[in-house]
Structure formats: structure tokens, C-alpha cells
Design a protein around this motif. Structure first.
Motif, PDB file in Angstrom:
ATOM      1  N   HIS A  72       6.030   2.537  -2.789  1.00  0.00           N
ATOM      2  CA  HIS A  72       4.949   3.536  -2.814  1.00  0.00           C
ATOM      3  C   HIS A  72       4.664   4.023  -4.237  1.00  0.00           C
ATOM      4  N   ASN A  73       5.714   4.336  -4.990  1.00  0.00           N
ATOM      5  CA  ASN A  73       5.512   4.854  -6.347  1.00  0.00           C
ATOM      6  C   ASN A  73       4.860   3.824  -7.257  1.00  0.00           C
ATOM      7  N   GLN A  74       5.282   2.556  -7.142  1.00  0.00           N
ATOM      8  CA  GLN A  74       4.679   1.500  -7.958  1.00  0.00           C
ATOM      9  C   GLN A  74       3.202   1.342  -7.633  1.00  0.00           C
ATOM     10  N   MET A  75       2.884   1.386  -6.335  1.00  0.00           N
ATOM     11  CA  MET A  75       1.489   1.266  -5.922  1.00  0.00           C
ATOM     12  C   MET A  75       0.656   2.414  -6.492  1.00  0.00           C
ATOM     13  N   ALA A  76       1.183   3.620  -6.419  1.00  0.00           N
ATOM     14  CA  ALA A  76       0.465   4.785  -6.941  1.00  0.00           C
ATOM     15  C   ALA A  76       0.249   4.660  -8.447  1.00  0.00           C
ATOM     16  N   VAL A  81      -3.539   3.431 -13.182  1.00  0.00           N
ATOM     17  CA  VAL A  81      -3.930   2.602 -14.324  1.00  0.00           C
ATOM     18  C   VAL A  81      -5.222   1.850 -14.025  1.00  0.00           C
ATOM     19  N   ARG A  82      -5.298   1.303 -12.824  1.00  0.00           N
ATOM     20  CA  ARG A  82      -6.485   0.526 -12.468  1.00  0.00           C
ATOM     21  C   ARG A  82      -7.738   1.399 -12.514  1.00  0.00           C
ATOM     22  N   HIS A 196     -14.806   4.686  -6.631  1.00  0.00           N
ATOM     23  CA  HIS A 196     -14.614   3.497  -5.777  1.00  0.00           C
ATOM     24  C   HIS A 196     -13.131   3.152  -5.674  1.00  0.00           C
ATOM     25  N   ILE A 197     -12.428   3.182  -6.790  1.00  0.00           N
ATOM     26  CA  ILE A 197     -10.993   2.873  -6.784  1.00  0.00           C
ATOM     27  C   ILE A 197     -10.214   3.967  -6.068  1.00  0.00           C
ATOM     28  N   MET A 202      -7.007   5.752  -1.333  1.00  0.00           N
ATOM     29  CA  MET A 202      -6.826   6.609  -0.159  1.00  0.00           C
ATOM     30  C   MET A 202      -6.807   5.778   1.119  1.00  0.00           C
ATOM     31  N   THR A 203      -7.663   4.764   1.189  1.00  0.00           N
ATOM     32  CA  THR A 203      -7.697   3.876   2.354  1.00  0.00           C
ATOM     33  C   THR A 203      -6.364   3.167   2.523  1.00  0.00           C
ATOM     34  N   ARG A 204      -5.808   2.710   1.411  1.00  0.00           N
ATOM     35  CA  ARG A 204      -4.529   1.997   1.473  1.00  0.00           C
ATOM     36  C   ARG A 204      -3.390   2.954   1.874  1.00  0.00           C
ATOM     37  N   LEU A 205      -3.424   4.172   1.405  1.00  0.00           N
ATOM     38  CA  LEU A 205      -2.413   5.152   1.789  1.00  0.00           C
ATOM     39  C   LEU A 205      -2.460   5.404   3.301  1.00  0.00           C
TER      40      LEU A 205
END
Length: 215
Positions: A72-76, A81-82, A196-197, A202-205
Motif C-alpha cells: 500500500h505505501n509503495q503504491m501511494a 510521484v506520477r 485525472h491521476i 482513489m479508484t484503485r484504493l
């Protein structure tokens, strides 16, 4: 073919296989299997695997190498960055994109509407769309950093575009981004892409929360 080109080809082949989902997070990569699959000798395969490991796209599981996964932390961290880098790309695209590049973006958005109910194809189209914005920024160093970010995105098991209704909404967001770039509205383009990102994150969460609930 030279040794260095063999190594580059092996790296590119494995990377693409991860990117398109042939190998998913947790899958074990075996030198002999990869060499047979891609028709490349084991030495360049071994060197390519080492390179992918140093880039954290592969990780050790005992003596085996497996496709890495993101917690989770890596994804966040990746989405933070993205969001900033993509926003910068949109800002620079609004400043530097040629009329031809803008037209290509418009045509991409129009044609990608055909994939709104096909998450797999829409995900590929989405990648092409974002890469086109990166190139339209006319900044090679930014493009390099975004390539690394997007390679790491492949370590996520699912696409946010698979969420119910997300494909159609994402397409509308893409149109807003392109319209801002066409108007040469740098602030508007950056804001639209960053938003957009944020929505994708939020959708992925929500997807992850739903998966945990099922578990």
C-alpha cells in the motif's frame, strides 16, 4: 547480433511481458523457460533479470526471482510521484506540442471511446495516450522518469480502468486534458491531468478495499 544488443532485446522482451500481464506480480521467472520462450540464450536472459532486479521490478523469493508487487505505501508513493510528473508533462505539452501532436492526441481520445467497456484494451490505449503527452512535453529527461514510473505501474495486479464506469469517466478526463493542451492553457492542462491521476488513485484504493473485504 552483438552481445549488448542480445542483452537489450532480452531485457525489452521480459519487460514487455510484465507490462502486458503475461507475467504478473508473484510469478516466478526461470532462466531456461524465458530463454526458450523468447529464443534467446540464457546469458543475456540472466543479465536482463539482474537488471530488472536492480530496478526493483523483480525480487528474491529464496533462490528464485519473482515479479515484484507493491504494498500500500509503495503504491501511494508511486501515485504521488506520477501525479506531479504527469502534471508537469501536461504543462510542457501545452507549451511545446506541435499542432500535429495535438491532433494525434485528439484522434486518440476519439478512437479510444470504442474501448470504454473493454478494460484490457482501454488500459493499453490509456498507456499510449499518456506516452503521447510525455513525448509532446519535448523534455527527454521527464520522459525517462515517466517511463520508469509507468514500468513500475505494471506491478499492480489490476487496472483502475476495470472499475465499474471508470472507463467512460477516464475518457472524459482525457478530453478535458487535450482541450486544455489545445488552448495552450498550461495551468489548466496540468491541473486536469493531476486531477485525472488523483481519481485513478482513489479508484484503485476503493478496489483494494473491496478486495480486502472479500478476503
Amino acid at each position: 547480433m552483438s552481445r549488448s544488443s542480445n542483452q537489450t532485446d532480452a531485457y525489452a522482451l521480459i519487460l514487455e511481458a510484465i507490462d502486458v500481464g503475461v507475467y504478473r506480480p508473484g510469478d516466478r521467472l526461470v532462466e531456461s523457460d524465458l530463454a526458450e520462450r523468447f529464443g534467446v540464450s540464457r546469458t543475456p536472459i540472466r543479465e536482463a533479470l539482474q537488471r530488472l532486479e536492480t530496478q526493483s521490478l523483480l525480487e528474491r523469493d529464496g533462490r528464485s526471482l519473482i515479479v515484484a508487487s507493491l504494498d500500500h505505501n509503495q503504491m501511494a508513493e508511486l501515485y504521488v510521484v506520477r501525479r506531479e510528473l504527469e502534471g508537469l508533462a501536461a504543462r510542457l505539452a501545452a507549451r511545446h506540442a506541435t499542432e500535429e501532436e495535438i491532433r494525434v492526441l485528439q484522434e486518440m481520445v476519439e478512437s479510444d471511446d470504442a474501448f470504454v467497456d473493454n478494460p484490457t484494451e482501454l488500459s493499453k490505449a490509456n498507456r499510449r495516450f499518456h506516452e503521447q503527452i510525455h513525448l509532446a512535453s519535448h523534455n527527454r529527461y521527464l520522459v525517462q522518469q515517466l517511463n520508469l514510473v509507468h514500468r513500475t505501474m505494471a506491478l499492480m495486479a489490476t487496472t483502475s480502468l476495470a472499475a465499474e464506469g471508470r472507463g467512460r469517466i477516464a475518457q472524459e478526463e482525457h478530453k478535458t486534458i487535450v482541450n486544455a493542451i489545445e488552448r495552450r492553457d498550461e495551468d489548466g492542462a496540468a491541473r486536469a491531468l493531476k486531477d485525472h491521476i488523483s481519481v485513478a488513485f482513489m479508484t484503485r484504493l476503493k478496489q483494494d478495499a473491496g478486495d480486502r473485504a472479500k478476503g
